[in-house]
Motif scaffolding. Structure first.
Motif, mmCIF file in Angstrom:
data_model
loop_
_atom_site.group_PDB
_atom_site.id
_atom_site.type_symbol
_atom_site.label_atom_id
_atom_site.label_comp_id
_atom_site.label_asym_id
_atom_site.label_seq_id
_atom_site.Cartn_x
_atom_site.Cartn_y
_atom_site.Cartn_z
ATOM 1 N N UNK A 68 -37.219 -19.980 -21.036
ATOM 2 C CA UNK A 68 -36.354 -21.132 -20.850
ATOM 3 C C UNK A 68 -35.905 -21.239 -19.389
ATOM 4 N N UNK A 69 -35.460 -20.110 -18.827
ATOM 5 C CA UNK A 69 -35.016 -20.121 -17.433
ATOM 6 C C UNK A 69 -36.191 -20.340 -16.479
ATOM 7 N N UNK A 70 -37.358 -19.787 -16.791
ATOM 8 C CA UNK A 70 -38.531 -20.008 -15.943
ATOM 9 C C UNK A 70 -38.917 -21.473 -15.896
ATOM 10 N N UNK A 71 -38.784 -22.164 -17.029
ATOM 11 C CA UNK A 71 -39.157 -23.578 -17.044
ATOM 12 C C UNK A 71 -38.253 -24.405 -16.148
ATOM 13 N N UNK A 72 -37.025 -23.972 -15.957
ATOM 14 C CA UNK A 72 -36.123 -24.700 -15.067
ATOM 15 C C UNK A 72 -36.232 -24.227 -13.617
ATOM 16 N N UNK A 73 -36.539 -22.958 -13.396
ATOM 17 C CA UNK A 73 -36.629 -22.454 -12.029
ATOM 18 C C UNK A 73 -37.873 -22.945 -11.301
ATOM 19 N N UNK A 74 -38.990 -23.118 -12.009
ATOM 20 C CA UNK A 74 -40.217 -23.536 -11.333
ATOM 21 C C UNK A 74 -40.346 -25.044 -11.247
ATOM 22 N N UNK A 75 -39.447 -25.773 -11.892
ATOM 23 C CA UNK A 75 -39.556 -27.233 -11.920
ATOM 24 C C UNK A 75 -39.115 -27.838 -10.590
ATOM 25 N N UNK A 76 -40.001 -28.597 -9.944
ATOM 26 C CA UNK A 76 -39.581 -29.310 -8.735
ATOM 27 C C UNK A 76 -38.773 -30.556 -9.107
ATOM 28 N N UNK A 77 -38.282 -31.246 -8.097
ATOM 29 C CA UNK A 77 -37.480 -32.440 -8.350
ATOM 30 C C UNK A 77 -38.311 -33.517 -9.048
ATOM 31 N N UNK A 78 -39.518 -33.743 -8.573
ATOM 32 C CA UNK A 78 -40.431 -34.717 -9.171
ATOM 33 C C UNK A 78 -41.718 -34.010 -9.580
ATOM 34 N N UNK A 79 -41.777 -33.476 -10.791
ATOM 35 C CA UNK A 79 -42.983 -32.749 -11.197
ATOM 36 C C UNK A 79 -44.165 -33.696 -11.398
ATOM 37 N N UNK A 80 -45.312 -33.261 -10.910
ATOM 38 C CA UNK A 80 -46.534 -34.054 -11.037
ATOM 39 C C UNK A 80 -47.692 -33.134 -11.375
ATOM 40 N N UNK A 81 -48.660 -33.687 -12.050
ATOM 41 C CA UNK A 81 -49.905 -32.967 -12.309
ATOM 42 C C UNK A 81 -49.778 -31.858 -13.317
ATOM 43 N N UNK A 82 -50.425 -30.745 -13.001
ATOM 44 C CA UNK A 82 -50.511 -29.638 -13.956
ATOM 45 C C UNK A 82 -49.199 -28.874 -14.102
ATOM 46 N N UNK A 83 -48.287 -29.014 -13.145
ATOM 47 C CA UNK A 83 -47.006 -28.321 -13.272
ATOM 48 C C UNK A 83 -46.205 -28.859 -14.460
ATOM 49 N N UNK A 84 -46.420 -30.116 -14.806
ATOM 50 C CA UNK A 84 -45.751 -30.707 -15.968
ATOM 51 C C UNK A 84 -46.193 -29.983 -17.237
ATOM 52 N N UNK A 85 -47.473 -29.708 -17.342
ATOM 53 C CA UNK A 85 -47.997 -29.011 -18.521
ATOM 54 C C UNK A 85 -47.454 -27.592 -18.591
ATOM 55 N N UNK A 86 -47.377 -26.926 -17.451
ATOM 56 C CA UNK A 86 -46.849 -25.558 -17.410
ATOM 57 C C UNK A 86 -45.378 -25.543 -17.820
ATOM 58 N N UNK A 87 -44.601 -26.486 -17.310
ATOM 59 C CA UNK A 87 -43.177 -26.550 -17.653
ATOM 60 C C UNK A 87 -42.999 -26.832 -19.143
ATOM 61 N N UNK A 88 -43.773 -27.774 -19.676
ATOM 62 C CA UNK A 88 -43.691 -28.078 -21.104
ATOM 63 C C UNK A 88 -44.104 -26.888 -21.951
ATOM 64 N N UNK A 89 -45.148 -26.192 -21.538
ATOM 65 C CA UNK A 89 -45.608 -25.018 -22.276
ATOM 66 C C UNK A 89 -44.527 -23.934 -22.300
ATOM 67 N N UNK A 90 -43.902 -23.681 -21.161
ATOM 68 C CA UNK A 90 -42.831 -22.686 -21.111
ATOM 69 C C UNK A 90 -41.628 -23.111 -21.953
ATOM 70 N N UNK A 91 -41.254 -24.374 -21.849
ATOM 71 C CA UNK A 91 -40.070 -24.858 -22.569
ATOM 72 C C UNK A 91 -40.274 -24.799 -24.078
ATOM 73 N N UNK A 92 -41.401 -25.320 -24.555
ATOM 74 C CA UNK A 92 -41.617 -25.343 -26.000
ATOM 75 C C UNK A 92 -41.932 -23.957 -26.561
ATOM 76 N N UNK A 93 -42.510 -23.081 -25.753
ATOM 77 C CA UNK A 93 -42.694 -21.697 -26.183
ATOM 78 C C UNK A 93 -41.342 -21.000 -26.318
#
Length: 86
Positions: free
Chosen positions: A20-45
């Motif tokens: 949960x904390x990793x999904x917020x720490x790696x998130x940039x202000x405007x996420x684009x591209x594959x980082x969106x998938x990584x953030x969603x994967x971390x959050x829903x996991x």
């Protein structure tokens, strides 16, 4: 054979908090591209791990596992939710 539901509950709650904390720490202000998938994967996991840890904690309480580990999951999940609400 007695299964260690309380141990899995504690491990999954820690994993949920870390993801949960990793999904917020790696998130940039405007996420684009594959980082969106990584953030969603971390959050829903993290959500899935939190739900499983609560379920394992309830099973440990029902089966009367020894020790304090069965109480770790609810405490960690509530602490993360409380910090998120602040």
């Amino acid at each position: 054979m007695k299964q260690p539901f309380s141990k899995w509950s504690a491990v999954l709650s820690i994993i949920a908090a870390v993801f949960f904390y990793m999904s917020y720490f790696i998130a940039p202000v405007n996420p684009e591209g594959s980082i969106v998938i990584v953030i969603q994967l971390l959050f829903f996991t993290s959500i899935l791990a939190a739900v499983l840890s609560i379920i394992f904690s309830l099973i440990a309480l029902i089966k009367k596992d020894r020790g304090f580990l069965k109480f770790v999951a609810p405490i960690v999940i509530v602490a993360v939710l409380f910090e998120f609400l602040l």
